[in-house]
Scaffold this motif. Structure first.
Motif, PDB file in Angstrom:
ATOM      1  N   VAL A  28       0.842  -1.200   0.000  1.00 37.73           N
ATOM      2  CA  VAL A  28       0.000   0.000   0.000  1.00 37.73           C
ATOM      3  C   VAL A  28       0.877   1.250   0.000  1.00 37.73           C
ATOM      4  CG1 VAL A  28      -1.650   1.338   1.368  1.00 37.73           C
ATOM      5  CG2 VAL A  28      -1.952  -1.138   1.108  1.00 37.73           C
ATOM      6  N   ARG A  29       0.666   2.094  -0.986  1.00 42.13           N
ATOM      7  CA  ARG A  29       1.419   3.351  -1.080  1.00 42.13           C
ATOM      8  C   ARG A  29       0.506   4.569  -0.957  1.00 42.13           C
ATOM      9  NH1 ARG A  29       4.940   0.593   0.159  1.00 42.13           N
ATOM     10  NH2 ARG A  29       6.470  -0.387  -1.158  1.00 42.13           N
ATOM     11  N   THR A  30      -0.736   4.431  -1.448  1.00 44.40           N
ATOM     12  CA  THR A  30      -1.655   5.568  -1.437  1.00 44.40           C
ATOM     13  C   THR A  30      -2.913   5.219  -0.642  1.00 44.40           C
ATOM     14  OG1 THR A  30      -2.873   4.901  -3.418  1.00 44.40           O
ATOM     15  CG2 THR A  30      -0.890   6.270  -3.753  1.00 44.40           C
ATOM     16  N   VAL A  31      -3.665   6.247  -0.302  1.00 47.82           N
ATOM     17  CA  VAL A  31      -4.945   6.036   0.373  1.00 47.82           C
ATOM     18  C   VAL A  31      -5.852   5.207  -0.530  1.00 47.82           C
ATOM     19  CG1 VAL A  31      -6.972   7.189   1.345  1.00 47.82           C
ATOM     20  CG2 VAL A  31      -4.701   8.174   1.704  1.00 47.82           C
ATOM     21  N   GLY A  32      -5.798   5.466  -1.832  1.00 47.55           N
ATOM     22  CA  GLY A  32      -6.604   4.697  -2.779  1.00 47.55           C
ATOM     23  C   GLY A  32      -6.265   3.221  -2.782  1.00 47.55           C
ATOM     24  N   ASN A  33      -4.961   2.902  -2.705  1.00 47.35           N
ATOM     25  CA  ASN A  33      -4.554   1.490  -2.626  1.00 47.35           C
ATOM     26  C   ASN A  33      -5.186   0.818  -1.410  1.00 47.35           C
ATOM     27  OD1 ASN A  33      -1.076   2.242  -3.419  1.00 47.35           O
ATOM     28  ND2 ASN A  33      -2.725   1.791  -4.855  1.00 47.35           N
ATOM     29  N   PHE A  34      -5.154   1.518  -0.279  1.00 50.82           N
ATOM     30  CA  PHE A  34      -5.678   0.975   0.976  1.00 50.82           C
ATOM     31  C   PHE A  34      -7.199   0.821   0.887  1.00 50.82           C
ATOM     32  CE2 PHE A  34      -6.064   1.365   5.806  1.00 50.82           C
ATOM     33  CZ  PHE A  34      -5.698   0.053   6.011  1.00 50.82           C
ATOM     34  N   TYR A  35      -7.858   1.834   0.346  1.00 55.20           N
ATOM     35  CA  TYR A  35      -9.308   1.790   0.166  1.00 55.20           C
ATOM     36  C   TYR A  35      -9.703   0.603  -0.716  1.00 55.20           C
ATOM     37  CZ  TYR A  35     -13.796   3.162  -1.949  1.00 55.20           C
ATOM     38  OH  TYR A  35     -15.075   3.181  -2.432  1.00 55.20           O
ATOM     39  N   ASP A  36      -9.015   0.427  -1.827  1.00 56.20           N
ATOM     40  CA  ASP A  36      -9.311  -0.689  -2.728  1.00 56.20           C
ATOM     41  C   ASP A  36      -9.111  -2.030  -2.024  1.00 56.20           C
ATOM     42  OD1 ASP A  36      -9.851   1.181  -4.721  1.00 56.20           O
ATOM     43  OD2 ASP A  36      -7.926   0.914  -5.729  1.00 56.20           O
ATOM     44  N   LEU A  37      -8.058  -2.133  -1.221  1.00 58.21           N
ATOM     45  CA  LEU A  37      -7.785  -3.361  -0.473  1.00 58.21           C
ATOM     46  C   LEU A  37      -8.915  -3.666   0.507  1.00 58.21           C
ATOM     47  CD1 LEU A  37      -5.813  -5.657   0.423  1.00 58.21           C
ATOM     48  CD2 LEU A  37      -4.827  -3.990   2.002  1.00 58.21           C
ATOM     49  N   VAL A  38      -9.337  -2.650   1.263  1.00 56.64           N
ATOM     50  CA  VAL A  38     -10.409  -2.849   2.243  1.00 56.64           C
ATOM     51  C   VAL A  38     -11.713  -3.211   1.539  1.00 56.64           C
ATOM     52  CG1 VAL A  38     -11.809  -1.731   4.037  1.00 56.64           C
ATOM     53  CG2 VAL A  38      -9.323  -1.400   3.999  1.00 56.64           C
ATOM     54  N   PRO A 105      -9.447  16.833   6.775  1.00 56.30           N
ATOM     55  CA  PRO A 105     -10.013  15.822   5.875  1.00 56.30           C
ATOM     56  C   PRO A 105      -9.682  16.045   4.403  1.00 56.30           C
ATOM     57  CG  PRO A 105     -11.639  16.490   7.490  1.00 56.30           C
ATOM     58  CD  PRO A 105     -10.448  17.395   7.676  1.00 56.30           C
ATOM     59  N   GLU A 106      -9.587  17.290   3.969  1.00 54.85           N
ATOM     60  CA  GLU A 106      -9.325  17.550   2.551  1.00 54.85           C
ATOM     61  C   GLU A 106      -7.933  17.100   2.105  1.00 54.85           C
ATOM     62  OE1 GLU A 106      -9.026  21.464   4.875  1.00 54.85           O
ATOM     63  OE2 GLU A 106     -10.508  19.884   4.707  1.00 54.85           O
ATOM     64  N   LYS A 107      -7.019  16.856   3.041  1.00 55.89           N
ATOM     65  CA  LYS A 107      -5.684  16.352   2.692  1.00 55.89           C
ATOM     66  C   LYS A 107      -5.712  14.868   2.321  1.00 55.89           C
ATOM     67  CE  LYS A 107      -1.895  17.451   4.070  1.00 55.89           C
ATOM     68  NZ  LYS A 107      -0.680  18.129   3.776  1.00 55.89           N
ATOM     69  N   VAL A 108      -6.722  14.155   2.821  1.00 52.68           N
ATOM     70  CA  VAL A 108      -6.797  12.711   2.599  1.00 52.68           C
ATOM     71  C   VAL A 108      -7.589  12.469   1.319  1.00 52.68           C
ATOM     72  CG1 VAL A 108      -7.409  10.477   3.599  1.00 52.68           C
ATOM     73  CG2 VAL A 108      -6.718  12.363   5.096  1.00 52.68           C
ATOM     74  N   ARG A 109      -6.865  12.406   0.220  1.00 47.37           N
ATOM     75  CA  ARG A 109      -7.436  12.179  -1.102  1.00 47.37           C
ATOM     76  C   ARG A 109      -7.089  10.762  -1.573  1.00 47.37           C
ATOM     77  NH1 ARG A 109      -4.023  16.009  -1.542  1.00 47.37           N
ATOM     78  NH2 ARG A 109      -2.931  14.920  -3.218  1.00 47.37           N
ATOM     79  N   TYR A 110      -7.797  10.311  -2.577  1.00 45.89           N
ATOM     80  CA  TYR A 110      -7.575   8.975  -3.122  1.00 45.89           C
ATOM     81  C   TYR A 110      -6.127   8.791  -3.577  1.00 45.89           C
ATOM     82  CZ  TYR A 110      -8.403   4.793  -5.948  1.00 45.89           C
ATOM     83  OH  TYR A 110      -8.358   3.534  -6.473  1.00 45.89           O
ATOM     84  N   ARG A 113      -0.320  10.014  -1.115  1.00 44.69           N
ATOM     85  CA  ARG A 113       0.647   8.989  -0.704  1.00 44.69           C
ATOM     86  C   ARG A 113       0.813   9.072   0.813  1.00 44.69           C
ATOM     87  NH1 ARG A 113       5.174  11.272  -4.455  1.00 44.69           N
ATOM     88  NH2 ARG A 113       4.243  13.064  -3.433  1.00 44.69           N
ATOM     89  N   PHE A 114       0.799   7.919   1.449  1.00 48.32           N
ATOM     90  CA  PHE A 114       0.865   7.889   2.911  1.00 48.32           C
ATOM     91  C   PHE A 114       2.106   8.581   3.451  1.00 48.32           C
ATOM     92  CE2 PHE A 114      -2.439   4.596   2.743  1.00 48.32           C
ATOM     93  CZ  PHE A 114      -3.237   5.024   3.791  1.00 48.32           C
ATOM     94  N   VAL A 115       3.261   8.214   2.968  1.00 49.41           N
ATOM     95  CA  VAL A 115       4.521   8.755   3.515  1.00 49.41           C
ATOM     96  C   VAL A 115       4.762  10.164   3.035  1.00 49.41           C
ATOM     97  CG1 VAL A 115       7.018   8.439   3.644  1.00 49.41           C
ATOM     98  CG2 VAL A 115       5.510   6.448   3.779  1.00 49.41           C
ATOM     99  N   GLU A 116       4.794  10.364   1.722  1.00 51.10           N
ATOM    100  CA  GLU A 116       5.190  11.642   1.167  1.00 51.10           C
ATOM    101  C   GLU A 116       4.172  12.752   1.397  1.00 51.10           C
ATOM    102  OE1 GLU A 116       5.094   8.748  -0.379  1.00 51.10           O
ATOM    103  OE2 GLU A 116       7.021   8.334  -1.334  1.00 51.10           O
ATOM    104  N   ASP A 117       2.885  12.458   1.249  1.00 48.66           N
ATOM    105  CA  ASP A 117       1.864  13.498   1.336  1.00 48.66           C
ATOM    106  C   ASP A 117       1.232  13.638   2.732  1.00 48.66           C
ATOM    107  OD1 ASP A 117       2.217  13.937  -1.410  1.00 48.66           O
ATOM    108  OD2 ASP A 117       0.693  12.454  -1.925  1.00 48.66           O
ATOM    109  N   LEU A 118       1.100  12.520   3.438  1.00 49.77           N
ATOM    110  CA  LEU A 118       0.385  12.551   4.720  1.00 49.77           C
ATOM    111  C   LEU A 118       1.310  12.408   5.929  1.00 49.77           C
ATOM    112  CD1 LEU A 118      -2.702  10.378   3.738  1.00 49.77           C
ATOM    113  CD2 LEU A 118      -2.437  12.860   3.598  1.00 49.77           C
TER     114      LEU A 118
END
Length: 121
Positions: A28-38, A105-110, A113-118
């Motif tokens: 998992v690298r992005t919030v979208g990756n994690f969302y898709d996994l869940v 909340p607006e920072k957490v986009r699809y 990236r977990f490390v670089e952006d968040l």
């Protein structure tokens, strides 16, 4: 995987009553990756470009207790009590990440990236 990332995964596992294997979490690298996994673990088709609802859910101790999250053997919430939808999964994941990282909340986009952006360590 750092402590913040581990905590996000653990909270997600408890909330959705799923198991995320270490190998899965490592990809998992992005919030979208994690969302898709869940969504995959919940047998849901993820939204193409999810947008957070205006009001994110609050995941309080009362809801956690009601959803059987603190028992040694977690049980899934009955479908009629909490039927997960792709939108509710997205909103709850955003709520967990916002709470864990003290983000807006607006920072957490699809595509965030977990490390670089968040800053998830």
């Amino acid at each position: 995987m750092g402590l913040d990332a581990v905590e996000i995964v653990l909270r997600t596992e408890e909330l959705f009553v799923i198991t995320v294997e270490d190998g899965e979490a490592a990809t998992v690298r992005t919030v979208g990756n994690f969302y898709d996994l869940v969504c995959g673990k919940l047998n849901l088709v993820p939204l193409q470009a999810p947008v957070s609802s205006a009001q994110l859910p609050e995941i309080t101790m009362k809801e956690k207790t009601f959803l059987f999250m603190y028992k040694h053997t977690p049980l899934p919430a009955p479908a009629e009590v909490l039927p997960w939808s792709p939108q509710s999964v997205w909103d709850c994941l955003v709520a967990v990440i916002v709470d864990q990282q003290s983000l807006k909340p607006e920072k957490v986009r699809y595509d965030a990236r977990f490390v670089e952006d968040l800053g998830v360590a």
